[in-house]
Design a protein around this motif. Structure first.
Motif, PDB file in Angstrom:
ATOM      1  N   LYS A  65      25.481  24.964  24.723  1.00 55.68           N
ATOM      2  CA  LYS A  65      24.867  23.885  23.935  1.00 55.68           C
ATOM      3  C   LYS A  65      25.848  23.423  22.858  1.00 55.68           C
ATOM      4  O   LYS A  65      26.038  22.232  22.630  1.00 55.68           O
TER       5      LYS A  65
ATOM      6  N   LYS B 282      26.707  11.470  26.091  1.00 55.91           N
ATOM      7  CA  LYS B 282      25.434  12.191  26.130  1.00 55.91           C
ATOM      8  C   LYS B 282      25.242  12.903  27.465  1.00 55.91           C
ATOM      9  O   LYS B 282      24.478  13.858  27.577  1.00 55.91           O
TER      10      LYS B 282
ATOM     11  N   ILE C  78      25.419  17.088  28.570  1.00 59.18           N
ATOM     12  CA  ILE C  78      24.421  18.137  28.530  1.00 59.18           C
ATOM     13  C   ILE C  78      23.099  17.587  29.043  1.00 59.18           C
ATOM     14  O   ILE C  78      22.967  16.393  29.289  1.00 59.18           O
ATOM     15  N   TYR C  79      22.152  18.467  29.221  1.00 62.72           N
ATOM     16  CA  TYR C  79      20.807  18.133  29.723  1.00 62.72           C
ATOM     17  C   TYR C  79      20.849  17.497  31.105  1.00 62.72           C
ATOM     18  O   TYR C  79      20.331  16.417  31.344  1.00 62.72           O
ATOM     19  N   ASN C  80      21.495  18.185  31.997  1.00 64.36           N
ATOM     20  CA  ASN C  80      21.459  17.769  33.401  1.00 64.36           C
ATOM     21  C   ASN C  80      21.642  19.012  34.273  1.00 64.36           C
ATOM     22  O   ASN C  80      21.974  20.088  33.758  1.00 64.36           O
TER      23      ASN C  80
ATOM     24  N   THR D  22      24.802  21.209  33.818  1.00 68.03           N
ATOM     25  CA  THR D  22      24.882  22.143  32.697  1.00 68.03           C
ATOM     26  C   THR D  22      24.228  23.477  33.059  1.00 68.03           C
ATOM     27  O   THR D  22      24.720  24.543  32.694  1.00 68.03           O
TER      28      THR D  22
ATOM     29  N   ARG E  16      15.318  24.994  30.555  1.00 68.58           N
ATOM     30  CA  ARG E  16      14.612  24.381  29.441  1.00 68.58           C
ATOM     31  C   ARG E  16      15.563  24.064  28.289  1.00 68.58           C
ATOM     32  O   ARG E  16      15.464  23.019  27.659  1.00 68.58           O
TER      33      ARG E  16
ATOM     34  N   VAL F  95      19.092  23.794  28.324  1.00 70.25           N
ATOM     35  CA  VAL F  95      20.226  22.884  28.543  1.00 70.25           C
ATOM     36  C   VAL F  95      20.011  21.951  29.728  1.00 70.25           C
ATOM     37  O   VAL F  95      20.870  21.132  30.032  1.00 70.25           O
TER      38      VAL F  95
ATOM     39  N   GLY G  62      17.430  19.731  30.311  1.00 67.78           N
ATOM     40  CA  GLY G  62      16.816  18.426  30.081  1.00 67.78           C
ATOM     41  C   GLY G  62      15.641  18.202  31.014  1.00 67.78           C
ATOM     42  O   GLY G  62      15.300  19.069  31.827  1.00 67.78           O
TER      43      GLY G  62
ATOM     44  N   THR H 164      15.909  18.552  34.985  1.00 69.55           N
ATOM     45  CA  THR H 164      16.157  19.821  35.659  1.00 69.55           C
ATOM     46  C   THR H 164      15.007  20.794  35.424  1.00 69.55           C
ATOM     47  O   THR H 164      15.208  21.888  34.961  1.00 69.55           O
TER      48      THR H 164
END
Lengths: 360, 282
Positions: free
Chosen positions: B120, B144, B147-149, B152, B226, B228, B230, B233
């Motif tokens: 993160k 952006k 991260i959050y995919n 990651t 949860r 990383v 997003g 995922t």
């Protein structure tokens, strides 16, 4: 695996492997001093020496596992110095066997032929012949892990022989086996060599093994070949004190030669032509005979028995000589009729053909 | 068996058997039973219905596939990297090998959450990578998409699982004798043939263990996605967690958990079969 194969081009006796000025250094450590060696087709050559003498390095140089620091390796007239083991017409039986644990015996033996893309039928035929040559018919489908040491040894042998190499290299082939098995495998190796012909080179530190198997022995010491010849040669005419000591038991007496006569420190003197100076006289225990008392001759020494062991086929005496040196005598059992016991004063004699003089 | 029980030394097993039964087997049995129950007005009610499994299949099959897909990717990636590392340690690094291995094990000391947060910190909008790129003037505003995919999640889990996957592979590579490799070369095999025909088959067990381990852990994880992953995922574990949590539908949650477990076992069984049969027939 039969006659048509290994006895390919050349005839027995032709030079097959030629080492020119081969040496190997590891940093500052010299494993093999520059040396030359010729191996003839049909030879069963033993490279014999104590551990650390460079014998395995030499064998691995022939096999292509070690690149020599200097010199050239020729096999069948081709310079193979820069070739890796996979290209050389040599195959090796490794000391720890190195069998493939994920393959059964038959697959192990077939591996090299499979790599060489042999047609199926020929491959199968050669593998089966190799299996029967080393008597593994009943175990061919087993995993190597399920075999005894001697059986694994046979697999390793078959796996190398099936390739029909110009030269078969064996690294301490019998070292890991127990005494009984070693004797059996020795006979097997001799049988296989005479059955298929071919050129075998093996490394050993066991003089008994070398004498029992080879028709030629190269004795190595500290990276050099100190003597190279037939077993009888090496045994009865050792070139150096080291060879005399290393091959069989030897009594080595110190003396001086002056104008064609050798005077031993232990007593007697006898005629022997050669250069003046310090000499060593090598006497094999079985070349000596022992008498209780009797007249001293030129070729005899007097001493006192300090140990006597009856071994069935012979009697082994330890005799202390005038200069306190202790020599070993293997007396025939018949001679023992006289009941030469401990502390007996004896004469140890030898004949003119049974000693060897080394100039120091 | 009687002999075994009579031997007092086998009593040493008692604590672990007890712990295993109380802490693992009994909850497992309990939730297996619950998976056939139903919930009426926020209360668990004993029943025997397959509705939960049917719901699971109808509504969550896609999530399950997605989860197994990611898990398989992580499993393959981790095993591959772990194999490369273990291979270098065993065959190429010489006396530095043990040091490398030790380094890999040290990496285990950093906990699981520490690694998630580390990623993160690296990949976040105000993270190290973005800050560095901004400072260097390579980009004008933070990326952006770092991260959050799903990517990651793959990176984070692979990083965490790697040392654990190295161990079984290294263990099996250590069993490969050097002389068997020399023997193969002596018999004419080229380096790639030695690798494919001698080394690889001998470490199949280790490779499979590494794959199975990473696959199972990833398939069941819900914390990494949860933190990383997003919204894109959400993995099956996240749904199961929420069913046991604020949605309070234990029967559906249980049936999803058991469906996931059985599918995972089935996938591993098939992988195992393909992996060990395909080559040994040769």
């Amino acid at each position: 695996m039969t006659e048509e194969s290994i006895v390919q081009a050349g005839r027995d006796g032709d030079v097959l492997v030629r080492l020119h000025g081969i040496s190997k250094h590891y940093g500052k450590v010299v494993a093999v001093e520059p040396l030359d060696l010729e191996i003839r087709r049909g030879d069963f050559l033993a490279i014999l020496g104590p551990s650390g003498c460079g014998k395995t390095t030499l064998l691995r140089t022939i096999g292509g596992f070690i690149a020599p620091t200097t010199g050239r390796v020729e096999i069948a007239g081709t310079d193979v110095t820069r070739w890796g083991p996979e290209k050389r017409p040599t195959n090796m039986v490794f000391q720890g066997y190195g069998l493939f644990p994920h393959m059964n015996v038959r697959q192990n033996i077939a591996y090299g032929l499979r790599i060489a893309k042999f047609p199926k039928a020929e491959l199968a035929g050669r593998v089966e012949r190799a299996i029967s040559l080393v008597h593994l018919e009943d175990l061919a489908d087993r995993s190597p892990d399920a075999l005894s040491g001697g059986q694994q040894q046979r697999v390793a042998l078959a796996r190398a022989l099936v390739m029909e190499p110009e030269v078969l290299l064996l690294d301490e082939p019998l070292a890991a086996l127990d005494l009984q098995l070693r004797k059996t495998m020795q006979e097997e190796l001799r049988r296989i060599h005479s059955e298929i012909g071919g050129t075998f080179v093996f490394v050993t530190h066991d003089q008994g093994e070398a004498l029992g198997l080879a028709n030629r022995i190269a004795v190595m010491q500290e990276g050099r070949i100190v003597q190279d010849g037939g077993p009888e040669d090496i045994y009865s005419r050792p070139a150096t004190r080291f060879v005399a000591n290393f091959i069989g038991d030897a009594n080595i007496l110190v003396g001086r030669r002056e104008s064609g006569r050798i005077q031993l420190e232990a007593g007697s003197s006898f005629g022997d032509e050669g250069q003046d100076g310090a000499v060593l006289v090598v006497l094999r225990p079985e070349a000596l005979s022992i008498q209780g008392g009797g007249a001293a001759t030129d070729l005899s020494l007097s001493g006192r028995v300090v140990d006597r062991v009856y071994l069935g086929s012979l009697v082994k005496y330890k005799v202390v000589l005038g200069d306190d040196q202790i020599i070993t005598v293997h007396g025939a059992v018949e001679e023992d009729q006289e009941q030469i016991g401990l502390e007996a004063e004896v004469n140890v004699t030898w004949s003119a053909s049974q000693y060897r003089v080394l100039d120091e | 068996m009687i002999e075994f029980l009579r031997d007092r030394r086998s009593w040493l097993l008692l604590p672990s058997v007890a712990a295993f039964t109380v802490l693992f087997l009994s909850p497992l049995v309990y939730f297996f039973i619950v998976s056939f129950w139903e919930v009426k007005s926020f209360r668990l009610r004993a029943a025997f219905t397959f509705d939960n499994y049917i719901d699971t299949y109808n509504e969550y099959a896609e999530v399950g596939l997605w989860t197994f897909g990611i898990a398989a990717l992580i499993g393959v990636l981790t095993s591959f990297l772990a194999f490369s590392f273990a291979y270098v340690v065993r065959f190429k690094a010489g006396r530095f090998g043990p040091l490398l291995l030790f380094g890999a094990l040290i990496a285990l000391f950093g906990g699981y959450l520490a690694k998630v947060y580390a990623w993160k910190t690296i990949l976040g909008t105000t993270g190290i990578l973005n800050t560095a790129l901004l400072a260097l003037g390579i980009i004008d505003e933070p990326i952006k998409a770092l991260i959050y995919n799903p990517g990651t999640v793959v990176v984070t889990l692979t990083h965490w699982l790697l040392p654990l996957a190295i161990l079984p592979i290294y263990g099996s590579l250590r069993g490969v004798q050097d002389i068997s490799l020399e023997a193969a070369r002596d018999l004419g095999a080229k380096p790639w043939q030695v690798f494919g025909g001698i080394i690889l088959p001998q470490c199949k067990a280790g490779l499979f263990a590494a794959f199975a381990f990473s696959f199972l852990i990833s398939a069941g994880d819900y914390v990494t996605p949860r933190l990383v992953g997003g919204v894109s995922t959400t993995m099956i574990g996240n749904y199961i967690e929420s069913l046991f949590g604020f949605r309070f539908d234990w029967p559906l949650g249980s049936s999803m958990a058991f469906s996931t477990m059985f599918c995972a076992i089935a996938i591993l069984a098939v992988t195992n079969f393909l992996f060990f049969r395909a080559r040994s027939r040769k």
